[in-house]
Design a protein around this motif. Sequence first.
Motif, PDB file in Angstrom:
ATOM      1  N   SER A  14      -8.890  -7.738  -0.584  1.00  0.00           N
ATOM      2  CA  SER A  14      -8.290  -7.281  -1.708  1.00  0.00           C
ATOM      3  C   SER A  14      -9.096  -6.444  -2.531  1.00  0.00           C
ATOM      4  N   VAL A  74      -2.703   1.836   3.590  1.00  0.00           N
ATOM      5  CA  VAL A  74      -2.496   0.338   3.366  1.00  0.00           C
ATOM      6  C   VAL A  74      -3.542  -0.370   2.814  1.00  0.00           C
ATOM      7  N   GLY A  80       1.166  -9.016   5.675  1.00  0.00           N
ATOM      8  CA  GLY A  80       2.116  -7.803   5.119  1.00  0.00           C
ATOM      9  C   GLY A  80       1.378  -6.508   5.487  1.00  0.00           C
ATOM     10  N   GLY A  81       0.278  -6.518   5.565  1.00  0.00           N
ATOM     11  CA  GLY A  81      -0.155  -5.102   5.716  1.00  0.00           C
ATOM     12  C   GLY A  81      -0.351  -4.860   7.158  1.00  0.00           C
ATOM     13  N   MET A  84       3.535  -3.687   8.124  1.00  0.00           N
ATOM     14  CA  MET A  84       3.907  -2.427   7.771  1.00  0.00           C
ATOM     15  C   MET A  84       3.138  -1.448   8.716  1.00  0.00           C
ATOM     16  N   LEU A 218       0.278   1.700  -0.109  1.00  0.00           N
ATOM     17  CA  LEU A 218       0.940   0.441   0.247  1.00  0.00           C
ATOM     18  C   LEU A 218       0.068  -0.541   0.059  1.00  0.00           C
ATOM     19  N   ALA A 220      -1.206  -4.326  -0.257  1.00  0.00           N
ATOM     20  CA  ALA A 220      -0.764  -5.576   0.558  1.00  0.00           C
ATOM     21  C   ALA A 220      -1.926  -6.574   0.319  1.00  0.00           C
ATOM     22  N   THR A 221      -2.343  -6.584  -0.610  1.00  0.00           N
ATOM     23  CA  THR A 221      -3.399  -7.506  -1.003  1.00  0.00           C
ATOM     24  C   THR A 221      -3.370  -8.953  -1.222  1.00  0.00           C
ATOM     25  N   TYR A 320      10.848  -2.082  -4.020  1.00  0.00           N
ATOM     26  CA  TYR A 320       9.385  -2.398  -3.719  1.00  0.00           C
ATOM     27  C   TYR A 320       8.247  -1.517  -4.121  1.00  0.00           C
ATOM     28  N   ILE A 331       3.943  -4.716  -0.871  1.00  0.00           N
ATOM     29  CA  ILE A 331       4.310  -5.265   0.335  1.00  0.00           C
ATOM     30  C   ILE A 331       3.843  -6.576   0.285  1.00  0.00           C
ATOM     31  N   GLY A 332       4.380  -7.264   1.223  1.00  0.00           N
ATOM     32  CA  GLY A 332       3.741  -8.868   1.481  1.00  0.00           C
ATOM     33  C   GLY A 332       3.907  -9.810   0.137  1.00  0.00           C
ATOM     34  N   ALA A 355       9.208  -5.531   4.524  1.00  0.00           N
ATOM     35  CA  ALA A 355       8.526  -4.452   5.043  1.00  0.00           C
ATOM     36  C   ALA A 355       8.978  -3.599   5.851  1.00  0.00           C
TER      37      ALA A 355
END
Length: 580
Positions: A14, A74, A80-81, A84, A218, A220-221, A320, A331-332, A355
């Motif tokens: 993150s 990303v 989530g990452g 995507m 994007l 996605a953390t 989103y 995302i996520g 996603a």
Amino acid sequence: VNVPGEEPRSGGRSLGTDCHLSLDTGPSPRYQYSRSNMSKSWMGSTFAILIVSITFASSHATAPTDYLHIDYCVIGAGPGGLQMAYFLQQSQRHYLVFERSNLSGSFFVRYPRHRKLISINKQYTGKQNKEFNLRHDWNSLLSHDDNLLYKHYTKDFFPHADTMVHYLNNFTNRFDLKVRYNTEIMWIEAEKHPEAWNGHYFFLTDQNDYHYRCSVLLVATGMWVPNKPDFPGSEHVEGYESVSVDPANFVGQTVLILGRGNAAFETADNIVGVTNFIHMLGRSRLRLAWATHYVGDVRLTKPQRGRGRTNKYPLIKATYESGNLPGMFIIGTAGHSIDYRKSAGGFIHGFRYTARAVHHLLEHRYHGTSWPATTLPISHLTNTIIKRINEASGLYQMFSILADIVLLQKNATEFEYLEEYPIGALPHLQENTGRNAANGLFVINLEYGSNFSRPEADVFHPSRSVGEPRHAWLSNFLHPVIYFYKRLPTETEMTQRPKLWPLPRPYYIHHIVEDFLTDWTAAKAHILPLRRFLENCLDTDLRSFFAESCFKFALTNPHVPPFCRHGYLNKQGLLDVEIF
């Protein structure tokens, strides 16, 4: 403590626990984000502060010139990452995933602390349909490779967390996803540029002072930052992220647990056999998932003793995307603000579909690829809807958030069928999909009744269900609702929709009566009422006929039903349709 995260550490995942938002005046407008020393009293994740608080800033410094340009950046190689990244890879886009740990899914190396996931892994559903089976598989990511279904990694109904780490790294390797490990993003800024897709580029700087320029960001953390209490004596509280998981350390002790969510009960269940007393203190009523049907609520049954607030999530649009920073998408699990306490968007079995929806939006906006759609004769409409409501996993998992859209073509002789579009963005469907909605549309949504659940309600009351089609509008359990609009609703109509309604009032509406097994294939209870509703909306006959009947219609009537017109009169015989 509620669902937590982990303390910042070298090689973790993150953007970081602490952040500082830089604002000054100067000639070059930009957004800025950096790691610094901000109080840890913030609830939720770091980028929640980033997304909500970041504004156009300016600096006398110029953007870096020695950068690597990437179309799609990303941040985070969690589920989530990676989901995507899979879609970007399949569409052959230029992307890169940044992960500050040395492996994918590093969150699951430590969490949940007691190592058992509460996402189900149901092996047997009685059906072989892959799409239907995903309704009961809450761990798999979406892909074209059936070998990467989670059931091939463990038979456990509630899997061990280590299997998730193994699965996510296998997923990464199987598709050769582009992940740059041991790369921690320390600084993010957005600077205007006339050639940028969104009017500005995102400039990222990592811990080694390498620079990256991104057209789309994007995030996605995940939600990994610990929830830190702030009250006199809170310095003596031990967080979920560091508390011992060895029951021997609690023998004979009296323990107070702050929180009554899944993490709290997970902790209590681990030590209940050795402690003197366990007290659990929560800020809301205890909500059990079987009563609320919200997956984030408590699913433990022992010991018998809500969850946080939406301000721990970034505020984003129904697509989103950040409301004040175009081109940055969440995302996520962090995109759960859209459906918090409603649907499954905060969990793998929900955000794998959101996603995909975001990817469709990106494909249309930046590459001119329209939202995927199937064009069929109008005579196929009833069976197409019946098939989707009985099989589709995205509709089922993200109920009232993602919906199927039927776009009528001129004279309603054909229709385009779009799957799993974000229902909150319906007023902007044409600009988001590239599809024409000028001739009217149906929206197919799955919904619970408005009185399905409330705190301390008895969801098993004697009149909790209905069985007659004429009472379908009183259904409490999850059931399909079909909305018919002659035009797209406006943003104002969306904002002023009736309380608890996911959409504005339609021209016509139809509820399909609830079914305990979510099996809507009964001819008289489900299919016939739906077909008649569609016929009333379209002013046509949607029945199917044998060739002999079509022949009689052609001889005795000036107009023949669409089924005969598209099949028999075109010398095609019976159409290739599924009859339920």
